[in-house]
Design a protein around this motif. Sequence first.
Motif, PDB file in Angstrom:
ATOM      1  N   GLY A  30      29.517  35.353  59.540  1.00 24.03           N
ATOM      2  CA  GLY A  30      29.689  35.806  58.170  1.00 24.03           C
ATOM      3  C   GLY A  30      29.692  34.657  57.176  1.00 24.03           C
ATOM      4  O   GLY A  30      29.066  34.698  56.136  1.00 24.03           O
ATOM      5  N   LEU A  31      30.400  33.592  57.513  1.00 30.08           N
ATOM      6  CA  LEU A  31      30.523  32.486  56.569  1.00 30.08           C
ATOM      7  C   LEU A  31      29.427  31.444  56.748  1.00 30.08           C
ATOM      8  O   LEU A  31      28.956  30.870  55.786  1.00 30.08           O
ATOM      9  N   PRO A 130      27.438  50.955  52.891  1.00 26.54           N
ATOM     10  CA  PRO A 130      27.719  51.076  51.465  1.00 26.54           C
ATOM     11  C   PRO A 130      27.955  49.743  50.789  1.00 26.54           C
ATOM     12  O   PRO A 130      27.939  49.655  49.573  1.00 26.54           O
ATOM     13  N   TYR A 131      28.150  48.686  51.576  1.00 24.30           N
ATOM     14  CA  TYR A 131      28.500  47.406  50.980  1.00 24.30           C
ATOM     15  C   TYR A 131      27.292  46.527  50.746  1.00 24.30           C
ATOM     16  O   TYR A 131      27.366  45.551  50.046  1.00 24.30           O
ATOM     17  N   LEU A 177      24.612  42.910  45.862  1.00 27.50           N
ATOM     18  CA  LEU A 177      25.563  41.973  45.239  1.00 27.50           C
ATOM     19  C   LEU A 177      25.240  40.512  45.503  1.00 27.50           C
ATOM     20  O   LEU A 177      25.504  39.646  44.688  1.00 27.50           O
TER      21      LEU A 177
ATOM     22  N   ASN B 110      38.354  52.111  58.571  1.00 28.89           N
ATOM     23  CA  ASN B 110      37.591  51.905  57.347  1.00 28.89           C
ATOM     24  C   ASN B 110      38.224  50.858  56.454  1.00 28.89           C
ATOM     25  O   ASN B 110      37.544  50.071  55.801  1.00 28.89           O
ATOM     26  N   ILE B 113      37.442  47.384  57.744  1.00 37.96           N
ATOM     27  CA  ILE B 113      36.063  47.023  57.427  1.00 37.96           C
ATOM     28  C   ILE B 113      35.925  46.672  55.952  1.00 37.96           C
ATOM     29  O   ILE B 113      35.262  45.702  55.589  1.00 37.96           O
ATOM     30  N   PHE B 114      36.586  47.457  55.078  1.00 36.93           N
ATOM     31  CA  PHE B 114      36.479  47.151  53.658  1.00 36.93           C
ATOM     32  C   PHE B 114      37.102  45.796  53.339  1.00 36.93           C
ATOM     33  O   PHE B 114      36.536  44.996  52.585  1.00 36.93           O
ATOM     34  N   GLN B 117      34.748  43.074  54.490  1.00 36.75           N
ATOM     35  CA  GLN B 117      33.593  42.995  53.602  1.00 36.75           C
ATOM     36  C   GLN B 117      33.970  42.357  52.275  1.00 36.75           C
ATOM     37  O   GLN B 117      33.221  41.575  51.713  1.00 36.75           O
ATOM     38  N   TRP B 119      36.336  40.209  51.775  1.00 37.59           N
ATOM     39  CA  TRP B 119      36.530  38.779  52.015  1.00 37.59           C
ATOM     40  C   TRP B 119      35.185  38.053  52.063  1.00 37.59           C
ATOM     41  O   TRP B 119      35.028  36.971  51.516  1.00 37.59           O
ATOM     42  N   LEU B 120      34.191  38.710  52.697  1.00 38.54           N
ATOM     43  CA  LEU B 120      32.915  38.028  52.886  1.00 38.54           C
ATOM     44  C   LEU B 120      32.000  38.116  51.666  1.00 38.54           C
ATOM     45  O   LEU B 120      31.347  37.163  51.310  1.00 38.54           O
ATOM     46  N   ASN B 122      32.751  40.047  48.514  1.00 38.39           N
ATOM     47  CA  ASN B 122      33.288  40.406  47.196  1.00 38.39           C
ATOM     48  C   ASN B 122      32.872  41.761  46.670  1.00 38.39           C
ATOM     49  O   ASN B 122      32.675  41.911  45.468  1.00 38.39           O
ATOM     50  N   VAL B 123      32.706  42.751  47.522  1.00 33.22           N
ATOM     51  CA  VAL B 123      32.421  44.100  47.013  1.00 33.22           C
ATOM     52  C   VAL B 123      33.682  44.613  46.344  1.00 33.22           C
ATOM     53  O   VAL B 123      34.785  44.228  46.680  1.00 33.22           O
ATOM     54  N   TYR B 124      33.496  45.515  45.361  1.00 37.46           N
ATOM     55  CA  TYR B 124      34.692  46.102  44.777  1.00 37.46           C
ATOM     56  C   TYR B 124      34.833  47.546  45.222  1.00 37.46           C
ATOM     57  O   TYR B 124      33.897  48.164  45.672  1.00 37.46           O
ATOM     58  N   TYR B 129      33.765  55.213  49.437  1.00 34.07           N
ATOM     59  CA  TYR B 129      33.755  54.532  50.726  1.00 34.07           C
ATOM     60  C   TYR B 129      34.576  55.276  51.756  1.00 34.07           C
ATOM     61  O   TYR B 129      34.386  55.093  52.938  1.00 34.07           O
TER      62      TYR B 129
END
Lengths: 293, 157
Positions: A30-31, A130-131, A177, B110, B113-114, B117, B119-120, B122-124, B129
Amino acid sequence: MKPIFNRGPTLESRLFIVVVLSLGLLISDGLYGVFKPLRSLLTTLVSPVQYIASLPAVFLDASTDRIISQEQLITENEALIQQLVILQADNQRYQSLQAENEQLRKLLDAPIQTNLPKKVAELMAVDNNPYSLQVLINKGSINGVFNTQPVIDDQGVVGQIVDVAQTTSRVLLVSDLSHAIPVRILRNNLRLIANGSGELNLLNIKHVPHSADVAEGDILITSGLGNVFPEGYPVAVISQIKRDEGRPFAMVKATPLARLDRLRYLLLLGQQEMPLAPLNATENRVIKGDINE
Amino acid sequence: MNKRYVIYLSIFIALVLEVIPMPLDVAMYRPDWLLLVLVYWNIALPQRVNLGLAFACGVILDILLGHSLGLNSLALVVVIYISSLHYQRLRNYSVWQQMVLLGLLTALYNLIIFWLQHWLTNVYFQFSYFWPIVTTVFLWPWLFWILRKIRRQMGLS
């Protein structure tokens, strides 16, 4: 309570091992993207799942293609022929315009743009995530697809390739994003960067000074900077400008021109060895053998 | 021994269902198939299906969905650990009580996972969701009965 595992590590130590492994994978991939080159091999390994998952869609498409009335086909055919005639007429002018453009650029000693090879790909699946806005297409490394290859549709820029497997690859959309594309305004050549917002039909233009000459309805095209996207392809149109004097920059929003919610056929531009940035005019002449030393 | 393929087949089908293309409007209600199947098999046969298999399936799901590796596996492993600790209790609850608990487990899945995500990348946060939690909960009784019937018919242990 009777322990589940009589032999081997206990449940808690298994949990510890697995959590440490997961965190390790997360941090490294990830990083730091350690597994990026391995991705194509891994994706090829799981491709049976993707293949079976895409079968119902393929069957549905094939059957709807067959079960279409002849009358519909005839009208569609006529419309396409008309469109083709108009496009061919425009194309005649395009050839002469291109030759004129090359001559003018030679005179000004400006960089010459080479014609990029194009490849057609079809959308296989929209990513269930969704992300992150990604789509799957049906061309892979055996078709010559490479990482960061630009992808467009008939209206504008769609995104770039981020993941290449043997027969499929992943496209990151411009509105994701984590995506940013260098653009310039068609009208006045002002250079900006269009960032994805996470929403499918919205791009954010950041760091626009209040005094910048931007107007709603301005078309943004790729500027070619950054050596990923070739110059001149339409990206988005500015939809909203909010100049709040309390903020350091103006808030500019843009709508992508590509039909991101209706993607079907996509074009992949360029080849791996071919530079996307235009060559210097003298360099180009040396390659073509024009200059006599 | 060779009847264990049923477990792996059900996991394969769950993976296919996780990636099958759906129209955009329906796609946000997609239930967490892999979680459901793994939790069922973990409750029914904790020796066969446990943390190692959950980790491997999580990594496969990450590859399929294009996430960074380790995302789904971390979330799955935490949830399977919880269900593994209480597998006997979970077996003896009625289906409705199991649904409530499964709702909590899916919510945790969930949420993890959020968080990762966020952290990695920056989704808001968006409420949509968490629609999968609702559909997963209502899917549990069906899956429980189907998989239990299969397990009993094949005589898996």
